[in-house]
Design a protein around this motif. Structure first.
Motif, short mmCIF file in Angstrom:
data_model
loop_
_atom_site.label_atom_id
_atom_site.label_comp_id
_atom_site.label_asym_id
_atom_site.label_seq_id
_atom_site.Cartn_x
_atom_site.Cartn_y
_atom_site.Cartn_z
N ARG A 83 0.77 -1.19 0.09
CA ARG A 83 0.00 0.05 0.04
C ARG A 83 0.97 1.34 -0.09
O ARG A 83 0.19 2.20 -0.33
CB ARG A 83 -1.02 0.12 1.07
CG ARG A 83 -1.95 -0.82 0.95
CD ARG A 83 -2.95 -0.97 2.44
NE ARG A 83 -4.34 -1.30 2.14
CZ ARG A 83 -5.17 -1.59 3.21
NH1 ARG A 83 -5.01 -0.96 4.18
NH2 ARG A 83 -6.22 -2.14 2.82
N SER A 84 2.03 1.29 0.50
CA SER A 84 3.01 2.32 0.34
C SER A 84 3.41 2.60 -1.13
O SER A 84 4.31 3.64 -1.17
CB SER A 84 3.93 2.18 1.57
OG SER A 84 4.89 1.22 1.12
N ARG A 85 3.49 1.75 -1.89
CA ARG A 85 4.06 1.96 -3.26
C ARG A 85 2.96 1.74 -4.16
O ARG A 85 3.17 1.04 -5.05
CB ARG A 85 5.09 0.85 -3.16
CG ARG A 85 6.35 0.88 -2.31
CD ARG A 85 7.45 0.07 -2.85
NE ARG A 85 7.13 -1.28 -2.56
CZ ARG A 85 7.90 -2.39 -3.15
NH1 ARG A 85 8.82 -2.15 -3.96
NH2 ARG A 85 7.58 -3.69 -2.76
N ILE A 86 2.03 2.68 -4.39
CA ILE A 86 1.29 2.90 -5.44
C ILE A 86 1.39 4.11 -6.06
O ILE A 86 1.29 5.15 -5.80
CB ILE A 86 -0.30 2.78 -4.72
CG1 ILE A 86 -0.69 1.44 -4.07
CG2 ILE A 86 -1.47 3.01 -5.86
CD1 ILE A 86 -1.93 1.35 -3.64
N ALA A 87 1.67 3.88 -7.32
CA ALA A 87 1.91 5.32 -8.35
C ALA A 87 0.43 5.01 -9.40
O ALA A 87 -0.03 4.14 -9.63
CB ALA A 87 3.05 5.08 -9.05
N ILE A 88 0.27 6.47 -9.89
CA ILE A 88 -0.24 6.48 -11.04
C ILE A 88 0.11 6.98 -12.23
O ILE A 88 1.23 7.84 -12.13
CB ILE A 88 -1.70 7.41 -10.65
CG1 ILE A 88 -1.22 8.60 -10.13
CG2 ILE A 88 -2.63 6.69 -9.79
CD1 ILE A 88 -2.38 9.69 -9.92
N LYS A 89 -0.31 6.74 -13.27
CA LYS A 89 0.46 7.07 -14.80
C LYS A 89 -0.63 7.07 -15.81
O LYS A 89 -1.57 6.54 -15.93
CB LYS A 89 1.24 5.73 -15.23
CG LYS A 89 1.89 6.20 -16.51
CD LYS A 89 2.78 4.94 -16.93
CE LYS A 89 3.45 5.24 -18.30
NZ LYS A 89 2.25 5.00 -19.48
N GLY A 90 -0.15 8.29 -16.48
CA GLY A 90 -1.23 8.27 -17.70
C GLY A 90 -0.61 9.34 -18.79
O GLY A 90 0.24 9.98 -18.57
N GLU A 91 -0.87 9.00 -19.92
CA GLU A 91 -0.43 9.77 -21.12
C GLU A 91 -1.63 10.54 -21.72
O GLU A 91 -2.73 10.14 -22.03
CB GLU A 91 0.26 8.91 -22.19
CG GLU A 91 -0.61 7.64 -22.68
CD GLU A 91 -0.58 6.55 -22.00
OE1 GLU A 91 -1.99 5.93 -21.97
OE2 GLU A 91 0.12 6.14 -21.06
N SER A 92 -1.21 12.06 -22.26
CA SER A 92 -2.05 12.70 -22.85
C SER A 92 -3.36 12.98 -21.92
O SER A 92 -3.33 13.41 -21.06
CB SER A 92 -2.49 12.18 -24.23
OG SER A 92 -3.01 13.21 -25.03
N ALA A 93 -4.55 12.51 -22.41
CA ALA A 93 -5.84 12.75 -21.72
C ALA A 93 -5.70 12.01 -20.56
O ALA A 93 -6.34 12.30 -19.30
CB ALA A 93 -6.94 12.39 -22.45
N ALA A 124 -5.84 14.90 -12.19
CA ALA A 124 -6.87 15.09 -11.37
C ALA A 124 -7.19 14.22 -10.12
O ALA A 124 -7.57 14.41 -9.00
CB ALA A 124 -8.14 15.25 -12.22
N LEU A 125 -6.87 12.86 -10.64
CA LEU A 125 -6.81 11.95 -9.43
C LEU A 125 -5.87 11.85 -8.35
O LEU A 125 -6.43 11.75 -7.22
CB LEU A 125 -6.73 10.49 -10.31
CG LEU A 125 -6.85 9.28 -9.11
CD1 LEU A 125 -8.12 9.07 -8.69
CD2 LEU A 125 -6.47 7.97 -9.98
N ALA A 126 -4.57 12.63 -8.66
CA ALA A 126 -3.87 12.98 -7.66
C ALA A 126 -4.38 13.69 -6.68
O ALA A 126 -4.41 13.61 -5.45
CB ALA A 126 -2.32 13.18 -8.20
N ILE A 127 -4.99 14.94 -7.26
CA ILE A 127 -5.45 15.79 -6.38
C ILE A 127 -6.77 15.52 -5.65
O ILE A 127 -6.93 15.70 -4.40
CB ILE A 127 -5.82 17.07 -7.32
CG1 ILE A 127 -4.69 17.65 -7.97
CG2 ILE A 127 -6.90 18.20 -6.49
CD1 ILE A 127 -5.12 18.37 -9.19
#
Length: 361
Positions: free
Chosen positions: A193-203, A210-213
């Motif tokens: 749980r301490s190592r969750i990242a998010i990634k996206g390209e373009s849209a 927005a999800l990070a916020i």
């Protein structure tokens, strides 16, 4: 059947941009644009600003008349974009899951790989591109296979609802449902749980930002990194904020941007008071967000807004790495993946993920 290369070439010639692995229409908004500002014509030849490593695909495109796109073309456009998905690798296996959606909304489809019950792996939630109006998680299965193989992680891509049928906050809530499900089911999936990242390209980068916020504001799921590849962060770009004619000249234009943001917001791009949390660049307080890696080409329509967002993150005390690729247009790494600058770009965000994961072991 038309080849992927032919579809991409035809798409650009007609003014359709490529966002991530999907085509996106070069668009003209069907409703008035609020306070649209324009640059005067420039003597600068846009091609001269494109790095020589990236010119060949553009030079080989047919010079066809631009097209005006409206919601009427979406079914055909979305169907055609499916041909741009990359073939799957033999391994690791990818499985589909249906999870509970936001309250009152349908279930959310996910594609997942690398899950191992009882393990303690890092994880990446991937969000696909497509101008808010196209693309699918199914088309991104190759992306999560590569993430899982390169980082020995659990990788999930989410099939959020598309605009304009589902305006904001539908896509955000779908993406948040996927993130919360990952966190809540960490033991079953083998996620640390301490190592969750998010990634996206373009849209997808827009949605990731927005999800990070939203994750910060709701305080339920901590994130170790947000990886934003040439994200669209400001609906005012190309509407109320002018751009030079040689920026965003190729692949993804100001007109396309207006159509995309108008579709997502349900009101003209650049209008006053967009829905809260819908436009990352308009969020006043960026403090407390997860560390960020932002990458963009210097002639991408989003170059200035991405640099400015990175500056604001730094000012807010957020650890931020910015990679500005000289002469790169939107999606340059997809068109010319073997170019040295594309290789360095891909290595850059992968290295950032590796460092973020290693820092918490």
């Amino acid at each position: 059947m038309t080849s992927r290369r032919e579809l991409i070439r035809l798409g650009i010639g007609q003014g359709i941009g490529l966002m991530a692995a999907t085509a996106v229409a070069r668009s003209s908004v069907a409703q008035p644009v609020v306070g649209q500002a324009r640059f005067v014509a420039s003597p600068v030849d846009p091609m001269q600003l494109v790095n020589p490593q990236f010119r060949a695909p553009l030079q080989s495109m047919p010079d066809l008349p631009s097209m005006e796109w409206t919601t009427a073309i979406l079914p055909q456009f979305r169907e055609g974009s499916k041909a741009l998905a990359r073939p799957l690798l033999p391994a690791p296996a990818v499985v589909k899951r249906m999870i509970p959606g936001p309250k009152g909304a349908p279930e959310v489809p996910l594609y997942m790989t690398g899950a191992t019950a009882g393990a303690s792996k890092p994880a990446v939630l991937h969000i696909h591109g497509g101008g808010f109006i196209a693309g699918s998680a199914a088309d991104s299965r190759r992306d999560i296979q590569e993430l899982a193989a390169n980082h020995d992680c659990v990788a999930i891509t989410v099939d959020y609802r598309l605009a304009p049928e589902t305006p904001f906050p539908g896509s955000l809530e779908d993406n948040y449902a996927a993130l919360l499900w990952m966190y809540s089911n960490a033991a079953e999936l083998g996620i640390d749980r301490s190592r969750i990242a998010i990634k996206g390209e373009s849209a997808g980068g827009t949605h990731a930002a927005a999800l990070a916020i939203a994750a910060r504001d709701r305080g339920e799921v901590p994130l170790c990194l947000q990886v934003l590849l040439y994200p669209s962060l400001d609906d005012r770009t190309g509407s109320t904020t002018p751009v030079p004619p040689y920026i965003g000249h190729y692949i993804w234009t100001a007109a396309a941007n207006r159509f995309a943001w108008t579709s997502l917001l349900g009101k003209p791009a650049g209008a006053t008071q967009p829905p809260a949390g819908s436009v990352p660049a308009r969020v006043e307080n960026l403090a407390g967000l997860p560390a960020a890696w932002i990458g963009v080409g210097s002639v991408d329509l989003f170059a200035n807004e991405d640099v400015e967002y990175g500056r604001r993150l730094l000012q807010a005390g957020v650890s931020t790495e910015l990679q500005l690729v000289p002469g790169g247009y939107h999606g340059f790494d997809l068109f010319v993946p073997q170019a040295p600058l594309s290789v360095a770009f891909t290595e850059g965000w992968n290295s950032a993920l590796s460092r973020a994961f290693a820092a918490r072991t």
